[in-house]
Design an enzyme around this catalytic site. Structure first.
Site, PDB file in Angstrom:
ATOM      1  N   ASN A  11       0.741  -1.500  -0.113  1.00 59.21           N
ATOM      2  CA  ASN A  11       0.157  -0.211  -0.269  1.00 59.21           C
ATOM      3  C   ASN A  11       1.131   1.389  -0.238  1.00 59.21           C
ATOM      4  O   ASN A  11       1.535   1.689   0.989  1.00 59.21           O
ATOM      5  CB  ASN A  11      -1.145  -0.161   1.752  1.00 59.21           C
ATOM      6  CG  ASN A  11      -2.159   1.140   1.252  1.00 59.21           C
ATOM      7  OD1 ASN A  11      -2.118   2.066   0.184  1.00 59.21           O
ATOM      8  ND2 ASN A  11      -2.516   1.226   2.602  1.00 59.21           N
ATOM      9  N   LYS A  13      -0.175   3.974  -0.112  1.00 59.02           N
ATOM     10  CA  LYS A  13      -0.526   6.153   0.589  1.00 59.02           C
ATOM     11  C   LYS A  13      -0.717   6.742  -0.403  1.00 59.02           C
ATOM     12  O   LYS A  13      -0.258   6.435  -1.703  1.00 59.02           O
ATOM     13  CB  LYS A  13      -0.199   5.443   2.073  1.00 59.02           C
ATOM     14  CG  LYS A  13      -0.402   4.297   2.257  1.00 59.02           C
ATOM     15  CD  LYS A  13       0.212   4.090   3.856  1.00 59.02           C
ATOM     16  CE  LYS A  13      -0.952   2.379   4.599  1.00 59.02           C
ATOM     17  NZ  LYS A  13      -0.225   3.212   6.881  1.00 59.02           N
ATOM     18  N   HIS A 103      -9.350   1.270   5.261  1.00 60.97           N
ATOM     19  CA  HIS A 103      -7.897   1.027   5.592  1.00 60.97           C
ATOM     20  C   HIS A 103      -8.428   2.396   7.200  1.00 60.97           C
ATOM     21  O   HIS A 103      -9.249   3.404   7.417  1.00 60.97           O
ATOM     22  CB  HIS A 103      -7.235   2.035   4.804  1.00 60.97           C
ATOM     23  CG  HIS A 103      -6.238   1.691   5.044  1.00 60.97           C
ATOM     24  ND1 HIS A 103      -5.366   3.020   5.857  1.00 60.97           N
ATOM     25  CD2 HIS A 103      -4.778   1.203   4.923  1.00 60.97           C
ATOM     26  CE1 HIS A 103      -4.242   2.632   6.280  1.00 60.97           C
ATOM     27  NE2 HIS A 103      -4.013   1.170   5.952  1.00 60.97           N
ATOM     28  N   GLU A 105      -6.807   4.725   8.230  1.00 63.52           N
ATOM     29  CA  GLU A 105      -6.351   5.926   7.477  1.00 63.52           C
ATOM     30  C   GLU A 105      -7.742   6.586   6.911  1.00 63.52           C
ATOM     31  O   GLU A 105      -8.082   8.183   6.884  1.00 63.52           O
ATOM     32  CB  GLU A 105      -5.596   6.156   6.458  1.00 63.52           C
ATOM     33  CG  GLU A 105      -3.766   6.122   7.396  1.00 63.52           C
ATOM     34  CD  GLU A 105      -2.824   5.679   6.790  1.00 63.52           C
ATOM     35  OE1 GLU A 105      -3.126   5.314   5.952  1.00 63.52           O
ATOM     36  OE2 GLU A 105      -2.116   5.059   7.208  1.00 63.52           O
ATOM     37  N   GLU A 173      -5.330  -4.753  10.596  1.00 59.41           N
ATOM     38  CA  GLU A 173      -4.291  -3.288  10.497  1.00 59.41           C
ATOM     39  C   GLU A 173      -4.190  -2.768  11.979  1.00 59.41           C
ATOM     40  O   GLU A 173      -5.630  -1.883  12.590  1.00 59.41           O
ATOM     41  CB  GLU A 173      -4.448  -2.261  10.236  1.00 59.41           C
ATOM     42  CG  GLU A 173      -3.616  -3.147   8.408  1.00 59.41           C
ATOM     43  CD  GLU A 173      -3.285  -2.170   7.279  1.00 59.41           C
ATOM     44  OE1 GLU A 173      -1.988  -2.588   6.973  1.00 59.41           O
ATOM     45  OE2 GLU A 173      -3.814  -1.330   7.362  1.00 59.41           O
ATOM     46  N   GLY A 179       2.434   2.403  11.178  1.00 56.04           N
ATOM     47  CA  GLY A 179       3.638   3.144  10.369  1.00 56.04           C
ATOM     48  C   GLY A 179       4.323   3.862  11.776  1.00 56.04           C
ATOM     49  O   GLY A 179       4.673   5.240  11.875  1.00 56.04           O
ATOM     50  N   SER A 217       3.330  -1.524  10.859  1.00 56.67           N
ATOM     51  CA  SER A 217       4.761  -1.603  10.144  1.00 56.67           C
ATOM     52  C   SER A 217       5.993  -3.401  10.173  1.00 56.67           C
ATOM     53  O   SER A 217       6.668  -3.579  11.201  1.00 56.67           O
ATOM     54  CB  SER A 217       5.273  -1.494  11.686  1.00 56.67           C
ATOM     55  OG  SER A 217       4.749   0.273  12.243  1.00 56.67           O
TER      56      SER A 217
END
Ligand code: 13P
Length: 255
Positions: A11, A13, A103, A105, A173, A179, A217
């Protein structure tokens, strides 16, 4: 890893201008081709999810390669007055086979609810795209001992009717591991993936065959321990997917 064919998905992003994005896609395809020339068929699915601006050209770059391409989000409707959005049919038209939905985010930045994620996944299915449906708890939810309940309810709320192992992949996730460099322990991941597997038995007849990816991560140094877990069928990789050697090293842990 069980009988399921592993999937390693990158991904990207909101990273990558044209030159670096196309170079990265070409490098991933090059690694896969080189492996296959030297060692035979790759028993692994590889996917890259570039930003929407690069999809068309990455699709051309990947032509003839076994590396597939996915979008990072889609709108629930096929078209209409939705400035800035991209529909599942547009992703399909640009050469995608997959799309990530839900996701964390998106859930945070765009206040996406389970209902919305479910509608997006259904839109993906209607366009013959595989939906990668993301679930995962926040740090606060984990600290309150609610991680498994949250994951279970996101799963039930986000999976559309008709989700099968063909058209759906789940990505666990944990938000606090994304991250941050804080990878979940193998025990936490094993517990969460087992929970997802059990949750799937209640909502899909295809629960045994459906792939569950871990994301958060994932790096070359921790991938092997995660990928060998029974219910971990691959990874959804963020930062490390932007470096071809790291991405490939993670993929190799599944071979
Ligand atoms: P990182 O690998 O950068 O933690 O990102 C994980 C992720 O969000 C993939 O979708």
């Amino acid at each position: 890893m069980g009988e399921r064919r592993p999937l390693i998905a990158g991904n990207w992003k909101m990273h990558g201008l044209r030159q670096e994005g196309l170079a990265l896609a070409a490098a991933v395809a090059g690694k896969a081709d080189a492996y296959q020339s030297a060692r035979g068929p790759l028993h692994l699915d590889l996917l890259v999810c570039p930003p929407a601006t690069l999809l068309r050209e990455v699709s051309k770059t990947l032509a003839g390669s076994i590396v597939s391409m996915g979008g990072q989000d889609c709108h629930a409707l096929e078209n209409g007055a939705h400035t800035g959005d991209v529909s599942a049919s547009m992703l399909k038209d640009a050469g995608c086979s997959h799309v990530i939905v839900g996701h964390s985010e998106r859930r945070t930045d765009h206040r996406e609810t389970d209902d919305k994620v479910k509608a997006k996944a259904a839109a993906a299915h209607a366009c013959d795209l595989t939906a990668i449906i993301c679930v995962g708890e926040t740090r606060e939810e984990r600290d309150r001992g609610e991680a498994m309940a949250i994951v279970g309810s996101q799963l039930v709320g986000s999976l559309p009717d008709g989700a099968t192992a063909e058209n759906t992949v789940i990505a666990y996730e944990p938000v606090w591991a994304i991250g941050t460099g804080l990878v979940a322990t193998v025990e936490d991941v094993a517990e969460a993936h087992a929970e997802v597997r059990v949750g799937l038995t209640k909502i899909s007849s295809d629960s045994d065959a459906m792939r569950i990816l871990y994301g958060g991560s994932v790096k070359p140094g921790n991938a092997a321990g995660l990928m060998e877990l029974e219910d971990v069928d691959g990874g959804l990789v963020g930062g490390a997917s932007l470096e071809v050697d790291d991405f490939w090293a993670i993929a190799e842990t599944c071979l």
